[in-house]
Design an enzyme around this catalytic site. Sequence first.
Site, PDB file in Angstrom:
ATOM      1  N   GLY A 129       0.918  -1.225   0.091  1.00 23.61           N
ATOM      2  CA  GLY A 129      -0.033   0.073   0.131  1.00 23.61           C
ATOM      3  C   GLY A 129       0.839   1.193  -0.078  1.00 23.61           C
ATOM      4  O   GLY A 129       1.226   1.579   0.859  1.00 23.61           O
ATOM      5  N   SER A 131       0.994   3.774  -3.415  1.00 24.59           N
ATOM      6  CA  SER A 131       0.482   4.882  -4.110  1.00 24.59           C
ATOM      7  C   SER A 131      -0.908   5.193  -3.599  1.00 24.59           C
ATOM      8  O   SER A 131      -1.630   4.415  -3.160  1.00 24.59           O
ATOM      9  CB  SER A 131       0.381   4.262  -5.524  1.00 24.59           C
ATOM     10  OG  SER A 131       1.504   4.151  -6.390  1.00 24.59           O
ATOM     11  N   SER A 163      -2.368  -4.122  -5.970  1.00 25.32           N
ATOM     12  CA  SER A 163      -2.482  -5.457  -6.819  1.00 25.32           C
ATOM     13  C   SER A 163      -2.927  -6.586  -5.748  1.00 25.32           C
ATOM     14  O   SER A 163      -2.530  -6.560  -4.739  1.00 25.32           O
ATOM     15  CB  SER A 163      -1.039  -5.968  -7.355  1.00 25.32           C
ATOM     16  OG  SER A 163      -0.878  -5.192  -8.524  1.00 25.32           O
ATOM     17  N   GLU A 247      12.637  -5.423  -3.993  1.00 28.64           N
ATOM     18  CA  GLU A 247      11.722  -5.077  -4.676  1.00 28.64           C
ATOM     19  C   GLU A 247      12.136  -5.096  -5.955  1.00 28.64           C
ATOM     20  O   GLU A 247      11.625  -5.412  -6.955  1.00 28.64           O
ATOM     21  CB  GLU A 247      10.809  -3.804  -3.988  1.00 28.64           C
ATOM     22  CG  GLU A 247       9.780  -3.660  -4.936  1.00 28.64           C
ATOM     23  CD  GLU A 247       9.032  -2.493  -4.399  1.00 28.64           C
ATOM     24  OE1 GLU A 247       9.300  -1.803  -3.438  1.00 28.64           O
ATOM     25  OE2 GLU A 247       8.176  -2.119  -5.087  1.00 28.64           O
ATOM     26  N   GLU A 363      11.317   6.829 -14.277  1.00 28.72           N
ATOM     27  CA  GLU A 363      11.760   8.322 -14.166  1.00 28.72           C
ATOM     28  C   GLU A 363      12.395   8.189 -12.701  1.00 28.72           C
ATOM     29  O   GLU A 363      13.460   8.952 -12.616  1.00 28.72           O
ATOM     30  CB  GLU A 363      10.830   9.189 -14.233  1.00 28.72           C
ATOM     31  CG  GLU A 363      10.239   9.424 -15.687  1.00 28.72           C
ATOM     32  CD  GLU A 363       9.566   8.324 -16.346  1.00 28.72           C
ATOM     33  OE1 GLU A 363       8.982   7.528 -15.591  1.00 28.72           O
ATOM     34  OE2 GLU A 363       9.726   8.418 -17.532  1.00 28.72           O
TER      35      GLU A 363
END
Lengths: 376, 344
Positions: A129, A131, A163, A247, A363
């Site tokens: 959790g 974004s 997700s 990750e 980015e």
Amino acid sequence: MFQGLNFEPVVLPETADALRKEVRAFLDEETGWFPNSDFNTGASAEFSQRLAKRGWVGMTWPKKYGGSERSFLERYVVTEELLAAGAPVAAHWIADRQSGPLLLKFGTEEQRQRFLPPITRGESFFSIGMSEPDTGSDLASIRTSAVKVDGGWLVNGSKIWTSGAHLNHYMVALVRTEPASENRHAGMSQLLIGFDDPNVTVRGIKNLAGESDFNQVFFDDVLVPDDQVIGEPGNGWVQVISELGYERSGPERFLSSFLVIQELLREVGSNPTDEQAALIGKLVAELVTLRRMSISVAGMLEEGKAPNTEAALIKELGNTFERIVPEIVRPVLPQDASAHFLATLNDAILHAPSFTLRGGTREILRGVIARGLGLR
Amino acid sequence: MREETRLIIETTNRILSDLCTPGVVDATESGQFATQLWQTLNENGLILAGLPEHLGGAGGEMGDSLTVIRCAARFAAPIPIAETFIAASLANFVGATSFSGGVVTVANGEFELSENNTLTGKANNVAFARWADRIYIPAKQQGASVLCVVDRDAVELTEQVSIAGEPRDTIEVNLVIDAADIYQAPSELQDYARRLGAMTRSVMMSGALESALELVVDYSLTRQQFGRSISKFQAIQHQLATMAGEVAASIRAADSLAQLQQPVELEVAFAKSRVGQACGPCAEVAHQVMGAIGYTLEHHLNHRTRRLWCWREEYGNERQWQELIGHEMCRTGADELWPRVASL
């Protein structure tokens, strides 16, 4: 010489070959799912449970929490075999890769005993959790808040692009436990929030491939007990950063389109044109190099290092690779490409836009690499 | 990293920073061989670090030689250290009991040795031939492979230079060779030479890429525009981050070669392919970030980028090696692709 640019060659342990054979034998027995090498496509609790029975979920963790005390390099072998076979790994993926190691590093003994064994049994699945509707790459701008009350924290706000929220059991949510201050990275904490809480609402969002994979999650006065705070309140940012090595560096960052390459070989057969051969050769050379870089980082993780720049480099290079694969194979396809191949290709084309977004956008990664170069 | 490797890198870098200055590299383009650099590296046992002692080497592993060659490339060293490695490795391959000292190069071309040991043929792009004492030449004799050794003075030489301004001469040979200078060789001699050559170019490119990145990052930190260093601009950061990714992959790909005991064809192909394809995009970023000063002979970025443009073509460019890999993988077949990749 720059820090973070050198990926010291690492040799897989002697146990790797036997383990690899075991995983392949296990997969040979598996049926009932359509292969997709994108780790985020295909969640099957039953598959994850069968995998867990073999000791391959949470396999690096201590035995007292249900783990198998295998090395990161052995875990590497298992994960890459699963991805290359296109197995449905999404259900347990986040808990195994990220949430478990986070609890091992920052969780209390009570939390480890409570949360880790069910993960290793393939019975407890986790979501990330981070974004929010108004927070994407600028993670420090999150607004979901947790206010201290008697016995816990009262959470209000919303997370998005989560997700598996509709299938999983817990979210590790990054929330503000103090209002934003001059130090943007202060005042955040990580909480374990159960999806079964009646004040948590999950709304599915269809991705452009038409799948119900990610969600928006709403928190409406959700009471999270004190014993579900991970680590120190206020230490959330540091903890989130510490997950990045896990990750961003694994084989799921460059294998998402692997089946396109494999099936291209089936299409062109043993006698390809030189143009087809050159493209396949280019892709395989890149794949072999990425894999070796990724194994180098697994070796660093095994040594307890925090290779964040290296992980960002792998993700940037790997995502670019897996994203370009379906694009650049198109011009060399045989005229009579099979329906099976076109289905595999189209699947990859539809998922490819997510590769350079999830887990840190291109980015953001370039910014991390630039910092590693000393530019910022 | 092995302690021996660390020591080799330290020693080589120390010598190179003293004796391989940008001025020395430029002087080579005006026709002066870097004699002192060559001699000092030779006296320190670095020219043949990875060759057996009976061939005049230091008795190390092949990776030791590649390490020295990579260091030299970081400094754009204008000496035939790679060619000497290739020649000595060929001598080792054919079971020679000695290797000629001095400056050595290798000529890859169409050469035929007649029954009465007359060697005829021609080769282009013979690196540093004009400064060599001896030239090692893989040739054919009635279909079999032979390795011939000739004196530089005995060949007809036309001076040519590469895109990097380094000697890449054309030699023509028509002379009788002393039997002592002919070695019967396994039939794959020419191919072996090509693999050795591609190995050297791969590690050289990885070194030059790394050094180009260092130069251009340093430049971006000091160059001020719009009141701040250009490194602060996101447009610059993202270009350099992209270059860093290519450089890191190139270093890793080339490092795999330094682990080998032999020039394994597929491994050489992976490295030459991966590193070769990085050169164009990296040179583009380097020159774009460095602006007009990088597009001069006054700034030594050109020592790196021009060599990258040269080396990526030598001993097979990336496309040629990619074809080789691709054909090999297609023979492997779809179902065995992953097991093959995972075994590498």
